[in-house]
Design a protein around this motif. Structure first.
Motif, mmCIF file in Angstrom:
data_model
loop_
_atom_site.group_PDB
_atom_site.id
_atom_site.type_symbol
_atom_site.label_atom_id
_atom_site.label_comp_id
_atom_site.label_asym_id
_atom_site.label_seq_id
_atom_site.Cartn_x
_atom_site.Cartn_y
_atom_site.Cartn_z
ATOM 1 N N GLY A 9 0.779 -1.234 0.000
ATOM 2 C CA GLY A 9 0.000 0.000 0.000
ATOM 3 C C GLY A 9 0.808 1.281 0.000
ATOM 4 N N THR A 10 2.142 1.180 0.116
ATOM 5 C CA THR A 10 2.991 2.365 0.018
ATOM 6 C C THR A 10 3.714 2.433 -1.319
ATOM 7 O OG1 THR A 10 4.862 1.218 1.057
ATOM 8 C CG2 THR A 10 3.377 2.437 2.504
ATOM 9 N N GLY A 11 3.449 1.469 -2.200
ATOM 10 C CA GLY A 11 4.145 1.390 -3.475
ATOM 11 C C GLY A 11 3.560 2.297 -4.545
ATOM 12 N N VAL A 12 4.107 2.198 -5.730
ATOM 13 C CA VAL A 12 3.716 3.061 -6.860
ATOM 14 C C VAL A 12 2.217 2.956 -7.138
ATOM 15 C CG1 VAL A 12 4.011 3.442 -9.344
ATOM 16 C CG2 VAL A 12 6.006 3.002 -7.910
ATOM 17 N N LEU A 13 1.694 1.745 -7.174
ATOM 18 C CA LEU A 13 0.268 1.538 -7.414
ATOM 19 C C LEU A 13 -0.528 1.577 -6.117
ATOM 20 C CD1 LEU A 13 -2.163 0.722 -9.198
ATOM 21 C CD2 LEU A 13 -1.466 -1.676 -8.851
ATOM 22 N N GLY A 14 -0.055 0.877 -5.097
ATOM 23 C CA GLY A 14 -0.820 0.718 -3.866
ATOM 24 C C GLY A 14 -1.197 2.009 -3.187
ATOM 25 N N PHE A 130 3.480 0.260 -16.340
ATOM 26 C CA PHE A 130 3.189 1.643 -15.966
ATOM 27 C C PHE A 130 4.207 2.586 -16.605
ATOM 28 C CE2 PHE A 130 1.776 -0.298 -11.674
ATOM 29 C CZ PHE A 130 0.571 -0.691 -12.236
ATOM 30 N N HIS A 131 3.788 3.823 -16.867
ATOM 31 C CA HIS A 131 4.718 4.849 -17.331
ATOM 32 C C HIS A 131 5.926 4.934 -16.398
ATOM 33 C CE1 HIS A 131 1.968 6.212 -20.340
ATOM 34 N NE2 HIS A 131 1.116 6.773 -19.525
ATOM 35 N N ASP A 132 5.666 4.823 -15.093
ATOM 36 C CA ASP A 132 6.736 4.958 -14.099
ATOM 37 C C ASP A 132 7.816 3.897 -14.295
ATOM 38 O OD1 ASP A 132 5.349 6.843 -11.719
ATOM 39 O OD2 ASP A 132 3.950 5.665 -12.914
ATOM 40 N N LEU A 133 7.419 2.663 -14.636
ATOM 41 C CA LEU A 133 8.394 1.602 -14.846
ATOM 42 C C LEU A 133 9.232 1.884 -16.086
ATOM 43 C CD1 LEU A 133 9.665 -1.131 -14.275
ATOM 44 C CD2 LEU A 133 7.790 -2.194 -15.562
ATOM 45 N N VAL A 158 0.876 2.440 -19.507
ATOM 46 C CA VAL A 158 -0.391 2.965 -19.008
ATOM 47 C C VAL A 158 -0.128 3.807 -17.762
ATOM 48 C CG1 VAL A 158 -0.887 0.936 -17.561
ATOM 49 C CG2 VAL A 158 -2.776 2.316 -18.444
ATOM 50 N N GLU A 159 -0.982 4.788 -17.522
ATOM 51 C CA GLU A 159 -0.855 5.666 -16.362
ATOM 52 C C GLU A 159 -1.309 4.939 -15.098
ATOM 53 O OE1 GLU A 159 -0.481 8.500 -13.592
ATOM 54 O OE2 GLU A 159 0.443 8.481 -15.585
ATOM 55 N N VAL A 160 -0.448 4.939 -14.082
ATOM 56 C CA VAL A 160 -0.713 4.175 -12.870
ATOM 57 C C VAL A 160 -1.976 4.644 -12.153
ATOM 58 C CG1 VAL A 160 0.740 5.620 -11.377
ATOM 59 C CG2 VAL A 160 0.345 3.221 -10.787
ATOM 60 N N THR A 161 -2.275 5.946 -12.195
ATOM 61 C CA THR A 161 -3.474 6.428 -11.500
ATOM 62 C C THR A 161 -4.746 5.915 -12.168
ATOM 63 O OG1 THR A 161 -3.424 8.497 -12.766
ATOM 64 C CG2 THR A 161 -2.332 8.489 -10.624
ATOM 65 N N GLU A 162 -4.682 5.672 -13.467
ATOM 66 C CA GLU A 162 -5.852 5.108 -14.158
ATOM 67 C C GLU A 162 -6.051 3.648 -13.772
ATOM 68 O OE1 GLU A 162 -6.421 7.597 -18.200
ATOM 69 O OE2 GLU A 162 -4.718 6.236 -18.259
ATOM 70 N N VAL A 163 -4.956 2.919 -13.622
ATOM 71 C CA VAL A 163 -5.055 1.529 -13.161
ATOM 72 C C VAL A 163 -5.566 1.500 -11.724
ATOM 73 C CG1 VAL A 163 -3.792 -0.611 -12.734
ATOM 74 C CG2 VAL A 163 -3.226 0.795 -14.722
ATOM 75 N N ALA A 164 -5.089 2.425 -10.907
ATOM 76 C CA ALA A 164 -5.546 2.496 -9.515
ATOM 77 C C ALA A 164 -7.046 2.759 -9.438
ATOM 78 C CB ALA A 164 -4.780 3.589 -8.772
#
Length: 252
Positions: A9-14, A130-133, A158-164
């Motif tokens: 939950g502290t990670g890029v997606l979580g 993710f774009h971040d990766l 893909v944008e991580v916030t959209e996956v979230a």
């Protein structure tokens, strides 16, 4: 109000999943190896994991490591979730895990199967990188005077916030099984992504495409990790770069 546990939950997606679920009014517990009060190494399990899942309705499993241990972590999490009577287990996976014979992908596929066979109501969403990766990979490659890239490989970040947003939506619903994949809006050659990054950061590097060998490379080259028919993301890599480097940072 639902009690939801987000692993990683502290990670890029979580962290984005956590923010969205809390904004929706849920009681969200964040499980991470170093974040109290639920500081748990899933590979070890134990009483701390049992305490984290006690009273939880839904688990969103975002924790993962390319260095290994995902299958053991999933077994421990599933066993604890069963003991606690968790009703819904949501897992984020990767597009192409069943088509690309790459070690990390094989591990993700194995975890998918553990989730499916867990006896708990489950949902699995596969997403592209993710774009971040992609950015992290390019930043590492650009440390050298020449950026060496795998020849003829494309990507669909893909944008991580959209996956979230999608993952949090699924977590608030009923178990749905394997849902449709989620991919970014564009299929791009990796060298075009590299040139976009170099342009956005002001770096000057030569880009050289290198042919590789092996089954995993052939599968990536064939597009096994892409989902052009599921290009539902809206944020492009160029837009991501513009936002990330909006201050006009110049790197050499």
């Amino acid at each position: 109000m639902t009690t939801i546990l987000v692993t990683g939950g502290t990670g890029v997606l979580g962290r984005h999943v956590t923010e969205r679920l809390r904004a929706a009014g849920h009681d969200v517990r964040v499980l991470s190896r170093h974040a109290p009060p639920y500081a748990v190494d899933l590979r070890e399990g134990g009483s701390a994991l049992d305490a984290a899942v006690t009273g939880v309705d839904t688990v969103v499993h975002c924790a993962s490591s390319p260095r290994g241990g995902d299958e053991k972590a999933a077994r421990n999490l599933i066993a604890a979730a069963r003991r606690a009577g968790v009703g819904h287990l949501v897992f984020i996976s990767i597009v192409g895990v069943d088509r690309v014979p790459y070690g990390y992908y094989r591990s993700k596929l194995a975890v998918e199967r553990l989730v499916e066979e867990s006896g708990i109501g489950w949902t699995v969403l596969r997403a592209t990188q993710f774009h971040d990766l992609v950015l992290t990979v390019l930043q590492a490659l650009a440390k050298l005077p020449v950026v060496l890239l795998s020849a003829r490989v494309k990507d669909q970040p893909v944008e991580v916030t959209e996956v979230a947003a999608r993952l949090s939506e699924l977590a608030q619903g009923a178990p749905a099984g394997r849902v449709e994949d989620m991919a970014g809006p564009e299929v791009r050659t990796f060298d075009s992504l590299a040139r976009a990054y170099l342009g956005a950061t002001g770096r000057r590097r030569a880009v050289v495409k290198v042919p590789l060998r092996g089954a995993a490379y052939r599968a990536f080259r064939a597009g096994g990790h892409l989902a052009p028919d599921r290009a539902v993301g809206t944020v492009t890599f160029d837009e991501f770069l513009r936002e990330r480097f909006a201050a006009g940072v110049t790197q050499r």
